[in-house]
Design an enzyme around this catalytic site. Structure first.
Site, short mmCIF file in Angstrom:
data_model
loop_
_atom_site.label_atom_id
_atom_site.label_comp_id
_atom_site.label_asym_id
_atom_site.label_seq_id
_atom_site.Cartn_x
_atom_site.Cartn_y
_atom_site.Cartn_z
CG HIS A 55 -4.63 10.88 -1.77
ND1 HIS A 55 -4.90 9.31 -1.52
CD2 HIS A 55 -3.48 11.08 -2.03
CE1 HIS A 55 -3.65 9.09 -1.17
NE2 HIS A 55 -2.84 9.98 -1.50
CG HIS A 57 -0.35 11.76 -3.69
ND1 HIS A 57 -0.27 11.78 -2.13
CD2 HIS A 57 -0.20 13.29 -3.92
CE1 HIS A 57 0.12 12.75 -1.78
NE2 HIS A 57 -0.01 13.80 -2.62
CG ASP A 59 1.57 6.54 -4.12
OD1 ASP A 59 1.08 7.71 -4.39
OD2 ASP A 59 1.48 5.90 -2.84
CG HIS A 60 -2.94 6.56 -3.62
ND1 HIS A 60 -3.44 5.88 -2.45
CD2 HIS A 60 -1.91 7.08 -3.22
CE1 HIS A 60 -2.40 6.08 -1.48
NE2 HIS A 60 -1.56 6.59 -1.98
CG HIS A 113 -1.61 12.53 2.41
ND1 HIS A 113 -0.10 12.28 2.70
CD2 HIS A 113 -1.69 12.05 1.26
CE1 HIS A 113 0.33 11.57 1.68
NE2 HIS A 113 -0.54 11.27 0.93
CG ASP A 132 -1.20 7.45 1.15
OD1 ASP A 132 -1.41 6.43 1.37
OD2 ASP A 132 -0.54 8.18 0.26
CG HIS A 170 1.46 3.53 1.43
ND1 HIS A 170 2.44 3.52 0.26
CD2 HIS A 170 0.97 4.51 1.19
CE1 HIS A 170 2.34 4.40 -0.52
NE2 HIS A 170 1.44 5.05 -0.05
FE FE Z 1 0.54 6.88 -1.18
ZN ZN Z 2 -0.58 10.03 -0.99
#
Ligand code: FE
Ligand code: ZN
Length: 240
Positions: A55, A57, A59-60, A113, A132, A170
């Protein structure tokens, strides 16, 4: 047989480095950042040929551009999020396959998400990369979707074989477990798992990957009996 390496980055992200020894391909799932991933691949003598995103985001996907610049790799990700991941080369959705060397993964749509979130399932490896969407004793927050969608996602994921290893993005397990034991106070398997998790985290050990079987037994979101119950539990966890 894939070799799968966990790279802890930022405060609690796991980037997964996946090597297919027969063809020599190496793939990165959800690189939040580039440098630790490039360093780990270099240390192992592996050349990164692909990135797979679950996805959009940051942080990905934050490491996409730098890893591509350093390696010339190809980036695969969710068709429905192409506008938010400008570095994508190949767009996939449910029904498509993604391939690492000789090993094939099925793409599963798991929106909620984020609106276009996907997961990658390697049936022959009994491994799933879920981003996530599913966490150990938890699930992702519903930023761009509904409880009904997350409930449907849980049905898709629990249909995978119990011994499928689940690679989450995570280390949220202990915090998830603290809520989970309040949602299901009579669940003995959950209580026992939480004791193990607390001991592991006290020693600084990772608790991911988990398995579908463990989540079926202890995850209050996968175990929610209806979308309504999942919604109640998600709201309670958000406020926990
Ligand atoms: Fe994340
Ligand atoms: Zn995420």
């Amino acid at each position: 047989m894939l070799e799968i390496v966990r790279i802890p980055v930022l405060s609690d992200n796991y980037v997964w480095l996946v090597h297919e020894p027969d063809c020599g391909e190496t793939m990165v799932v959800d690189p939040a950042v580039a440098d630790p991933v490039l360093a780990e691949a270099e240390k192992r003598g592996w050349r990164i040929t692909q990135i797979w995103n679950t996805h959009w985001h940051p942080d990905h996907t934050g490491g996409n551009a730098d890893i591509k610049a350093a390696s010339g790799c190809t980036i695969t990700g969710p068709e429905a999020e192409q506008a938010r991941i400008p570095t994508l080369d190949r767009l996939v959705k449910e029904g498509d396959t993604a391939r690492l060397g000789d090993v094939e993964a099925e793409v599963i749509d798991v929106p909620a998400h984020t609106a276009g979130h996907i997961a990658y399932h390697f049936p022959t490896e009994k491994a799933a990369f879920v981003g996530d969407t599913l966490f150990a004793m938890g699930c992702g927050r519903l930023f761009e979707g509904t409880p009904e969608q997350m409930y449907a996602n849980m049905r898709k994921l629990e249909a995978l074989p119990d011994d499928t290893r689940v690679y989450c993005a995570h280390e949220y397990t202990e915090a998830n477990g603290r809520y989970a034991v309040t949602a299901e106070p009579d669940n003995a398997a959950l209580a026992e798992r939480m004791d193990q998790v607390v001991a592991m985290r006290a020693k600084g050990e990772a608790t991911v990957p988990t398995t579908i079987g463990e989540e079926r037994a202890t995850n209050p979101f996968m175990r929610a009996a209806s979308a309504e119950e999942l919604a109640e539990r998600r709201a309670a966890k958000d406020a926990f």
